[in-house]
Design a protein around this motif. Structure first.
Motif, PDB file in Angstrom:
ATOM      1  N   LEU A  60      -6.411   7.136   8.845  1.00  0.00           N
ATOM      2  CA  LEU A  60      -6.371   6.128   7.599  1.00  0.00           C
ATOM      3  C   LEU A  60      -5.862   4.812   8.418  1.00  0.00           C
ATOM      4  N   ALA A  61      -6.648   3.603   8.249  1.00  0.00           N
ATOM      5  CA  ALA A  61      -6.320   2.556   8.813  1.00  0.00           C
ATOM      6  C   ALA A  61      -6.187   1.375   8.037  1.00  0.00           C
ATOM      7  N   GLY A  62      -5.333   1.433   7.066  1.00  0.00           N
ATOM      8  CA  GLY A  62      -5.187   0.556   5.989  1.00  0.00           C
ATOM      9  C   GLY A  62      -5.833   0.923   4.988  1.00  0.00           C
ATOM     10  N   PHE A  63      -5.880   2.088   4.518  1.00  0.00           N
ATOM     11  CA  PHE A  63      -6.604   2.791   3.438  1.00  0.00           C
ATOM     12  C   PHE A  63      -5.577   2.977   2.366  1.00  0.00           C
ATOM     13  N   MET A  64      -5.729   1.913   1.247  1.00  0.00           N
ATOM     14  CA  MET A  64      -4.499   1.970   0.409  1.00  0.00           C
ATOM     15  C   MET A  64      -4.914   2.656  -0.857  1.00  0.00           C
ATOM     16  N   ARG A  65      -4.851   4.033  -0.437  1.00  0.00           N
ATOM     17  CA  ARG A  65      -4.726   5.100  -1.635  1.00  0.00           C
ATOM     18  C   ARG A  65      -3.980   6.195  -1.001  1.00  0.00           C
TER      19      ARG A  65
ATOM     20  N   ASN B 143      -1.862   8.587   9.603  1.00  0.00           N
ATOM     21  CA  ASN B 143      -1.743   7.451   8.750  1.00  0.00           C
ATOM     22  C   ASN B 143      -0.830   6.560   9.716  1.00  0.00           C
ATOM     23  N   ILE B 144      -0.950   5.099   9.543  1.00  0.00           N
ATOM     24  CA  ILE B 144      -0.054   4.223  10.211  1.00  0.00           C
ATOM     25  C   ILE B 144       0.735   3.569   8.784  1.00  0.00           C
ATOM     26  N   HIS B 145       2.160   3.567   9.015  1.00  0.00           N
ATOM     27  CA  HIS B 145       2.976   2.804   7.974  1.00  0.00           C
ATOM     28  C   HIS B 145       3.868   1.918   8.649  1.00  0.00           C
ATOM     29  N   PRO B 146       3.943   0.669   8.133  1.00  0.00           N
ATOM     30  CA  PRO B 146       4.683  -0.413   8.549  1.00  0.00           C
ATOM     31  C   PRO B 146       6.185  -0.406   8.471  1.00  0.00           C
ATOM     32  N   ALA B 147       6.857   0.856   8.822  1.00  0.00           N
ATOM     33  CA  ALA B 147       8.122   0.812   8.495  1.00  0.00           C
ATOM     34  C   ALA B 147       8.585   2.118   9.360  1.00  0.00           C
TER      35      ALA B 147
ATOM     36  N   GLY C 118       6.210  -2.100   2.983  1.00  0.00           N
ATOM     37  CA  GLY C 118       7.251  -1.491   3.604  1.00  0.00           C
ATOM     38  C   GLY C 118       8.092  -2.593   4.427  1.00  0.00           C
ATOM     39  N   GLN C 119       7.446  -3.737   5.111  1.00  0.00           N
ATOM     40  CA  GLN C 119       7.917  -4.803   5.766  1.00  0.00           C
ATOM     41  C   GLN C 119       8.908  -5.519   4.620  1.00  0.00           C
ATOM     42  N   LYS C 120       8.387  -5.794   3.233  1.00  0.00           N
ATOM     43  CA  LYS C 120       9.211  -6.430   2.519  1.00  0.00           C
ATOM     44  C   LYS C 120      10.576  -5.826   2.041  1.00  0.00           C
TER      45      LYS C 120
ATOM     46  N   ILE D  16       5.563  -6.413  13.624  1.00  0.00           N
ATOM     47  CA  ILE D  16       5.483  -4.829  13.627  1.00  0.00           C
ATOM     48  C   ILE D  16       3.831  -4.822  13.989  1.00  0.00           C
ATOM     49  N   LEU D  17       3.116  -5.532  13.513  1.00  0.00           N
ATOM     50  CA  LEU D  17       1.598  -5.089  13.574  1.00  0.00           C
ATOM     51  C   LEU D  17       1.255  -5.102  14.989  1.00  0.00           C
ATOM     52  N   LYS D  18       1.746  -6.021  15.864  1.00  0.00           N
ATOM     53  CA  LYS D  18       1.395  -6.057  17.415  1.00  0.00           C
ATOM     54  C   LYS D  18       1.822  -4.470  17.783  1.00  0.00           C
ATOM     55  N   TYR D  19       2.783  -3.770  17.435  1.00  0.00           N
ATOM     56  CA  TYR D  19       3.037  -2.318  17.827  1.00  0.00           C
ATOM     57  C   TYR D  19       2.360  -1.340  17.002  1.00  0.00           C
ATOM     58  N   GLU D  20       1.857  -1.555  15.861  1.00  0.00           N
ATOM     59  CA  GLU D  20       1.084  -0.733  15.468  1.00  0.00           C
ATOM     60  C   GLU D  20      -0.164  -0.684  16.072  1.00  0.00           C
ATOM     61  N   HIS D  21      -0.766  -1.777  16.737  1.00  0.00           N
ATOM     62  CA  HIS D  21      -2.016  -1.725  17.315  1.00  0.00           C
ATOM     63  C   HIS D  21      -1.699  -0.942  18.651  1.00  0.00           C
TER      64      HIS D  21
ATOM     65  N   SER E 145      -9.403  -0.170   3.801  1.00  0.00           N
ATOM     66  CA  SER E 145      -9.633  -0.884   2.649  1.00  0.00           C
ATOM     67  C   SER E 145      -9.770  -2.344   2.698  1.00  0.00           C
ATOM     68  N   GLY E 146      -9.398  -2.852   3.921  1.00  0.00           N
ATOM     69  CA  GLY E 146      -9.383  -4.212   4.124  1.00  0.00           C
ATOM     70  C   GLY E 146      -9.667  -4.725   5.271  1.00  0.00           C
ATOM     71  N   ARG E 147      -8.699  -5.564   6.069  1.00  0.00           N
ATOM     72  CA  ARG E 147      -8.862  -6.376   7.352  1.00  0.00           C
ATOM     73  C   ARG E 147      -9.263  -5.326   8.542  1.00  0.00           C
ATOM     74  N   GLY E 148      -8.585  -4.307   8.666  1.00  0.00           N
ATOM     75  CA  GLY E 148      -9.293  -3.463   9.578  1.00  0.00           C
ATOM     76  C   GLY E 148      -8.796  -3.915  10.953  1.00  0.00           C
ATOM     77  N   SER E 149      -7.599  -4.442  11.193  1.00  0.00           N
ATOM     78  CA  SER E 149      -7.082  -4.915  12.494  1.00  0.00           C
ATOM     79  C   SER E 149      -6.650  -3.397  13.336  1.00  0.00           C
ATOM     80  N   ASN E 150      -6.043  -2.753  12.692  1.00  0.00           N
ATOM     81  CA  ASN E 150      -6.063  -1.198  13.285  1.00  0.00           C
ATOM     82  C   ASN E 150      -7.075  -0.570  13.839  1.00  0.00           C
ATOM     83  N   PHE E 151      -8.228  -0.534  12.901  1.00  0.00           N
ATOM     84  CA  PHE E 151      -9.414   0.047  13.241  1.00  0.00           C
ATOM     85  C   PHE E 151     -10.158  -0.753  14.559  1.00  0.00           C
TER      86      PHE E 151
HETATM   87  C1  GRF Z   1      -0.975  -2.314   8.308  1.00  0.00           C
HETATM   88  O1  GRF Z   1       0.165  -2.928   8.067  1.00  0.00           O
HETATM   89  C2  GRF Z   1      -0.771  -0.568   8.155  1.00  0.00           C
HETATM   90  O2  GRF Z   1       0.558  -0.380   8.639  1.00  0.00           O
HETATM   91  C3  GRF Z   1      -0.954  -0.216   6.642  1.00  0.00           C
HETATM   92  O3  GRF Z   1      -1.789  -1.211   5.961  1.00  0.00           O
HETATM   93  C4  GRF Z   1      -1.923  -2.327   7.008  1.00  0.00           C
HETATM   94  C5  GRF Z   1      -3.486  -2.319   7.508  1.00  0.00           C
HETATM   95  O4  GRF Z   1      -3.776  -3.491   8.158  1.00  0.00           O
HETATM   96  N1  GRF Z   1      -0.934   1.053   6.460  1.00  0.00           N
HETATM   97  P1  GRF Z   1      -5.183  -3.460   8.942  1.00  0.00           P
HETATM   98  O5  GRF Z   1      -6.055  -3.367   7.868  1.00  0.00           O
HETATM   99  O6  GRF Z   1      -5.390  -2.297  10.049  1.00  0.00           O
HETATM  100  O7  GRF Z   1      -5.457  -4.800   9.454  1.00  0.00           O
END
Ligand code: GRF
Length: 218
Positions: A86-91, A107-111, A121-123, A170-175, A9-15
């Protein structure tokens, strides 16, 4: 070679992390299609740069959410996709997609689930005052962040942390863990048994530990 489809849905850094893992040869997979629900998602730029086909599916074009997910499932199937990311798919994903790809949606979740599911999740972790948080890759079921857990990474929550600084840590380790989860799947090493994910040839490190604050005395 594993064929994957990515929803963002957005930035796509995990993508991007997944693209990088593929291009460096660490992950033997190919991204067959990026689907976005937002025409200004930066993930589209990443797809263009790496010559990955992409598709904008506008939820407003469909009478029901199920029809929206059926369309996405049909597009992914027509590309021969075997695993959906699901890489930041907000639904919250619904039945038509899950039925088309049973235990084949990650899916990846930031917690550290089951703590702090849902948005921000981080907040939630900062506000609660936990000393350790992290990220989780899990298979998706019909709940919100409730599916079987594949891999988690833990990081300390520091006294001065804000939502932003913790998110960055957290994002560093998501990647790192998202491409790793896909790699385990691609190698045929994941088996879902009830709500647990069994990993072939993995025994674990008994002494791995993160203590925060660190022990001052031994
Ligand atoms: C990430 O924090 C992920 O854990 C969450 O949404 C964010 C997506 O970031 N589900 P990005 O679009 O991959 O940069």
């Amino acid at each position: 070679m594993l064929k994957i489809g990515v929803l963002a849905s957005g930035r796509g850094s995990n993508f991007q992390a997944i693209i990088d893992a593929i291009e460096s040869g660490r992950l033997k997979a190919s991204v067959e299609l990026l689907v976005v629900d937002n025409p200004s998602a930066f993930a589209i730029e990443r797809a263009k740069k790496h010559s990955i086909p992409y598709l904008y599916v506008n939820p407003k074009d469909f009478g029901t959410k199920d029809e929206f997910y059926q369309k996405i499932a049909d597009e992914l199937k027509s590309k021969g996709v075997e695993l959906v990311i699901l890489a930041g798919f907000m639904r919250v994903v619904r039945k038509p997609l899950l039925d088309a790809f049973p235990m084949r949606v990650m899916n990846i979740h930031p917690a550290l689930l089951p703590s702090f599911p849902g948005l921000h999740g981080q907040k939630q972790a900062v506000d609660y005052g936990v000393r350790i948080s992290g990220c989780t890759v899990h298979f998706v079921d019909e709940g919100v962040d409730t599916g079987p857990v594949i891999i988690q990474a833990a990081v300390p929550v520091l006294p001065h942390d804000t939502e932003d600084t913790l998110s960055e840590r957290i994002l560093k380790y998501e990647h790192k863990i998202f491409p790793e989860a896909i790699r385990l799947f691609a190698e045929g090493r994941l088996e879902v048994v009830g709500r647990k994910v069994m990993i072939k040839d993995y025994k674990g490190e008994e002494d791995a530990v993160i203590i925060n604050p660190p022990l001052q005395s031994s």
